[in-house]
Design an enzyme around this catalytic site. Structure first.
Site, PDB file in Angstrom:
ATOM      1  CG  ASP A  27      54.106 -26.410  96.937  1.00 45.83           C
ATOM      2  OD1 ASP A  27      54.490 -26.656  98.091  1.00 45.83           O
ATOM      3  OD2 ASP A  27      52.930 -26.580  96.541  1.00 45.83           O
ATOM      4  CG  HIS A 171      55.013 -21.761  94.434  1.00 46.28           C
ATOM      5  ND1 HIS A 171      53.909 -21.118  94.939  1.00 46.28           N
ATOM      6  CD2 HIS A 171      54.579 -22.926  93.893  1.00 46.28           C
ATOM      7  CE1 HIS A 171      52.827 -21.862  94.688  1.00 46.28           C
ATOM      8  NE2 HIS A 171      53.206 -22.963  94.065  1.00 46.28           N
TER       9      HIS A 171
HETATM   10 ZN   LIG Z   1      53.363 -27.058  92.349  1.00 50.37          ZN
END
Ligand SMILES: [Zn+2]
Length: 197
Positions: A27, A171
């Site tokens: 992400d 992430h």
């Molecule tokens: Zn996020």
């Protein structure tokens, strides 16, 4: 496909009858560490899913490599607003803007959506459906954003919770890139392969 109690929310990949698979998702990019992540994924022959904030996507970012190397791109909203705090109309507008921006730059349809912070309500789900997007959450959180000094713990958090079909939350962060080779090796050691959504 195995899903959570809410049939509109996906926590597991569609699975494969003859092998165990998990799905890596990244992400909050496209970020500076993206080329490093792509190098590792290419070397290890692992496909992954990237959920991008469309405000961070410029034509000069290495989006082309992401597609050419077999990964998937979904939207993670325009600028990471908490959709639970937006009106239904604001949610549709933000989501549509992000989808169209990614599509206009990459030339590919966007079909996947991950709500910022994993926060959503029934209007979020309705907005996604209206735009032809599947809402994807995760089964395993690596907690990588809290582990800047402890990349090894990212690996532990994932490996201790592995199960067939699990979608794994990661992430585009430096510590995640540092952990990624060990994470891939650990997942393979436990007999899993990697799948897209
Ligand atoms: Zn996020």
């Amino acid at each position: 496909m195995y899903v959570s109690n809410d049939p509109d929310i996906t926590l597991f990949n569609a699975g494969h009858p003859s092998k165990k698979t998990v799905t890596l998702t990244f992400d909050d990019g496209p970020a500076r560490v993206l080329p490093e992540l792509l190098d590792i994924l290419k070397k290890e022959k692992v496909p992954a899913v990237f959920f991008w904030q469309s405000r961070l996507l410029y034509p000069g970012r290495p989006w082309k490599r992401v597609l050419e190397e077999g990964h998937q791109v979904g939207t993670h909203s325009s600028k990471h607003s908490n959709y639970e705090k937006l009106t239904p109309n604001e949610q549709v507008q933000d989501l549509r803007r992000s989808k169209l921006k990614i599509e206009s730059i990459t030339g590919q349809d966007v079909k996947l959506f991950r709500p910022p912070f994993g926060q959503y309500n029934e209007h979020t789900i309705a907005a996604a459906k209206e735009l032809g997007l599947s809402t994807i959450l995760w089964r395993i959180s690596s907690m990588d954003w809290e582990l800047k000094e402890e990349p090894e713990q990212i690996i532990t958090n994932v490996l201790e919770n592995l199960e067939d079909g699990a979608i794994i939350l990661l992430h585009e962060l430096t510590q995640t890139a540092a952990a990624l080779p060990g994470l891939i090796a650990g997942i393979r050691d436990k007999g899993y392969e990697f799948s897209l959504l």
